[in-house]
Each structure stands twice: as C-alpha cells, then as structure tokens.
Design a protein around this motif. Structure first.
Motif, PDB file in Angstrom:
ATOM      1  N   ILE A 202      -0.136  13.412  -3.131  1.00 19.70           N
ATOM      2  CA  ILE A 202      -0.620  12.063  -2.798  1.00 19.70           C
ATOM      3  C   ILE A 202      -1.288  12.064  -1.426  1.00 19.70           C
ATOM      4  CG2 ILE A 202       0.052   9.673  -2.342  1.00 19.70           C
ATOM      5  CD1 ILE A 202       2.274   9.994  -4.423  1.00 19.70           C
ATOM      6  N   GLU A 203      -0.693  12.777  -0.473  1.00 23.85           N
ATOM      7  CA  GLU A 203      -1.300  12.806   0.864  1.00 23.85           C
ATOM      8  C   GLU A 203      -2.646  13.525   0.845  1.00 23.85           C
ATOM      9  OE1 GLU A 203       1.645  14.326   3.549  1.00 23.85           O
ATOM     10  OE2 GLU A 203       2.681  12.400   3.668  1.00 23.85           O
ATOM     11  N   ARG A 204      -2.801  14.465  -0.070  1.00 24.52           N
ATOM     12  CA  ARG A 204      -4.065  15.196  -0.161  1.00 24.52           C
ATOM     13  C   ARG A 204      -5.121  14.398  -0.927  1.00 24.52           C
ATOM     14  NH1 ARG A 204      -3.260  19.914  -3.886  1.00 24.52           N
ATOM     15  NH2 ARG A 204      -4.001  18.402  -5.433  1.00 24.52           N
ATOM     16  N   ASP A 205      -4.700  13.788  -2.059  1.00 26.04           N
ATOM     17  CA  ASP A 205      -5.669  13.172  -2.970  1.00 26.04           C
ATOM     18  C   ASP A 205      -5.659  11.647  -2.945  1.00 26.04           C
ATOM     19  OD1 ASP A 205      -6.122  15.766  -3.683  1.00 26.04           O
ATOM     20  OD2 ASP A 205      -5.082  15.665  -5.610  1.00 26.04           O
ATOM     21  N   GLY A 243      -2.303   5.830 -11.635  1.00 23.04           N
ATOM     22  CA  GLY A 243      -1.750   6.743 -10.634  1.00 23.04           C
ATOM     23  C   GLY A 243      -0.581   6.143  -9.875  1.00 23.04           C
ATOM     24  N   ARG A 244      -0.046   6.955  -8.980  1.00 17.50           N
ATOM     25  CA  ARG A 244       1.002   6.509  -8.060  1.00 17.50           C
ATOM     26  C   ARG A 244       0.554   6.772  -6.633  1.00 17.50           C
ATOM     27  NH1 ARG A 244       3.251   6.898 -13.370  1.00 17.50           N
ATOM     28  NH2 ARG A 244       5.262   5.822 -13.375  1.00 17.50           N
ATOM     29  N   VAL A 245       0.937   5.868  -5.744  1.00 18.96           N
ATOM     30  CA  VAL A 245       0.689   6.053  -4.314  1.00 18.96           C
ATOM     31  C   VAL A 245       2.040   6.005  -3.609  1.00 18.96           C
ATOM     32  CG1 VAL A 245      -1.614   5.035  -4.417  1.00 18.96           C
ATOM     33  CG2 VAL A 245       0.363   3.567  -3.945  1.00 18.96           C
ATOM     34  N   LEU A 246       2.061   6.439  -2.361  1.00 14.29           N
ATOM     35  CA  LEU A 246       3.302   6.387  -1.587  1.00 14.29           C
ATOM     36  C   LEU A 246       3.561   4.967  -1.117  1.00 14.29           C
ATOM     37  CD1 LEU A 246       3.060   9.572   0.670  1.00 14.29           C
ATOM     38  CD2 LEU A 246       4.441   9.260  -1.383  1.00 14.29           C
ATOM     39  N   ARG A 247       4.821   4.570  -1.138  1.00 17.39           N
ATOM     40  CA  ARG A 247       5.171   3.256  -0.595  1.00 17.39           C
ATOM     41  C   ARG A 247       5.130   3.270   0.922  1.00 17.39           C
ATOM     42  NH1 ARG A 247       7.890  -0.845  -3.421  1.00 17.39           N
ATOM     43  NH2 ARG A 247       8.077  -0.417  -5.647  1.00 17.39           N
ATOM     44  N   ARG A 248       5.423   4.441   1.516  1.00 14.41           N
ATOM     45  CA  ARG A 248       5.389   4.519   2.978  1.00 14.41           C
ATOM     46  C   ARG A 248       4.040   5.071   3.415  1.00 14.41           C
ATOM     47  NH1 ARG A 248       5.495   9.659   4.241  1.00 14.41           N
ATOM     48  NH2 ARG A 248       6.569  11.214   2.973  1.00 14.41           N
TER      49      ARG A 248
END
Length: 252
Positions: A202-205, A243-248
């Motif tokens: 997630i941090e990359r894409d 997709g999913r993203v980070l909550r933080r």
C-alpha cells in the motif's frame, strides 16, 4: 569453539520462571569468524541441548538477535546454543539465551539496554511504585496444543481449517494463534509477515487489491480475502472500491 564465546558467562534469567516451549528466543551470539555472521533474516540451524530447529535470524543490534524457530525448544535464560548453517551444517557460532520467551519484536533502544542487563546478569530496574496487580499465571500449554502450534508455524500464511476448538482457544489465550475468519486460525508470526507485506504494497502503490495480495503471497483467493477482511476488521486497512488503503498515515 565459538559456541563458548566470551562475554556471556554472567547471563542468567531475569527471574526464575517455569520452563515452557517457545518458538522465539532473544540471544547474544558470538561468531566463529567475521565471515560466519549471516545476514539478518537468514535461516540457520539452532542446536539447544538435544533439540535442533531451523530458525530465522533477526538482528536486534550488536551481538543480540531474536531467533524465530520452526520447531519449539524449551530453554531457560543462560542456556547455551550452537548456530550452524543448514547445508552444509557448519558451525557458524554460538551464544546464550537471554530471554527464553520474548514477544516478537525488532530492535529498539530500550530492548538493547534490557538485553545488555540480562547478559551481564544485572537486575531489572525498579518499576514505578503503582503497578497493576499481576495477571494470574496461565496454565502451560499441553503437548497437543504445542503440536498444533507447530503445525500452524509450518503452514505459514496458508493455515489449515480449524479442527480442535479447545486447543485453538488455549493457543489464543497464550497469544499463539489468531482467528482468521470463522473457520481458520493463523500463527501470529505468519500474520505479522502478511501485515508487513500489505503495508509495504500500500505504501508503494497507494492501495492493495485482492488479486495483488493473492499474487504476492502466491496463494489462493480464499486466503488473500481472509487476510484483507481481517485487516479491515482490525482497522489496519479500509476498503475503497476494489482496493484497500491504510487507515493510518504511511510512514515517511
């Protein structure tokens, strides 16, 4: 030989505790030669008494490491270990157990200070006066529960369907199994590795899709979906469309 490396003779357990089987130990290691020291993350052979197991070597700083074992051992603080390569089984070094039942962790300044104290045999510093009442001691896991934990460790990120609810409940109570959907439990180490992979992607894409995780784990849709739903439920990720993203916020 290297297994009797100097500097650790004074190490002893922080406090007497009942011996228990564990898949992790924090250790101080000495290498036979500078070239013998493996890379962090390498798989090595660990010999403790009459038991041996492959393990992942995690650097904690200096001569301190966490060994994440594939088969359980029953160590005490101060026990000696020999570290060998897996093939050929050459002796790389050895050392001493400092914490025989640590949580899974990476390096930190506090940990380095604590392991240094343990290696020197120094007492733990006095805790603050207001301490919560100690939790009652949990009953040790019986051999069948340890066998089940070993199967979960071996299964990695593709755990089997649940079979024995009673044993799984005991493992959950000890923090050695985590529910992954209605009919599956996963070992915490495997879950941590999938968590780190999800965060990394997630941090990359910017996001992760079910297909991406399936391919990254080289697994089936069933497992990828179970992990993503678990991370949604535990508020690590948030579903956005496909997709999913980070909550933080991602780390910088």
């Amino acid at each position: 030989g290297a297994a009797g490396g100097g500097g650790a003779a004074g190490a002893r357990p922080a406090a007497p505790a009942p011996l228990r089987a564990t898949f992790r130990v924090d250790v101080a290691l000495t290498w036979a030669t500078p070239d013998s020291r493996p890379e962090s993350g390498a798989r090595v052979g660990v010999h403790h008494g009459t038991r041996e197991s492959a393990a992942r070597l995690v650097e904690l700083g200096g001569r301190f490491f966490q060994l994440r074992l594939e088969e359980p051992i029953v160590p005490a603080g101060g026990d000696r270990l020999v570290i060998r390569s897996l093939a050929p089984p050459d002796t790389l070094g050895g050392g001493v157990v400092l914490d025989p039942d640590p949580r899974r962790h990476g390096p930190s300044r506090d940990l380095l200070a604590r392991l240094t104290r343990l290696e020197r045999g120094e007492p733990e510093p006095e805790a603050a006066p207001a301490r919560p009442a100690p939790r009652p001691e949990r009953a040790p896991l019986d051999p069948r529960a340890l066998e089940l934990e070993a199967r979960l460790v071996q299964a990695g990120h593709e755990p089997p369907l649940d079979e024995d609810p009673e044993l799984l409940a005991a493992l959950r109570e000890h923090g050695r199994a985590i529910r992954l959907g209605p009919s599956m439990h996963v070992h915490p180490d495997a879950l941590d590795e999938v968590h780190d992979l999800v965060v990394e992607i997630i941090e990359r894409d910017g996001q992760i899709t079910l297909a991406q995780l399936r391919d990254a784990l080289n697994t089936s849709r069933k497992y990828a979906q179970a992990y993503l739903e678990h991370f949604d439920a535990t508020k690590v990720t948030l579903r956005r469309g496909e997709g999913r993203v980070l909550r933080r916020r991602p780390r910088t």
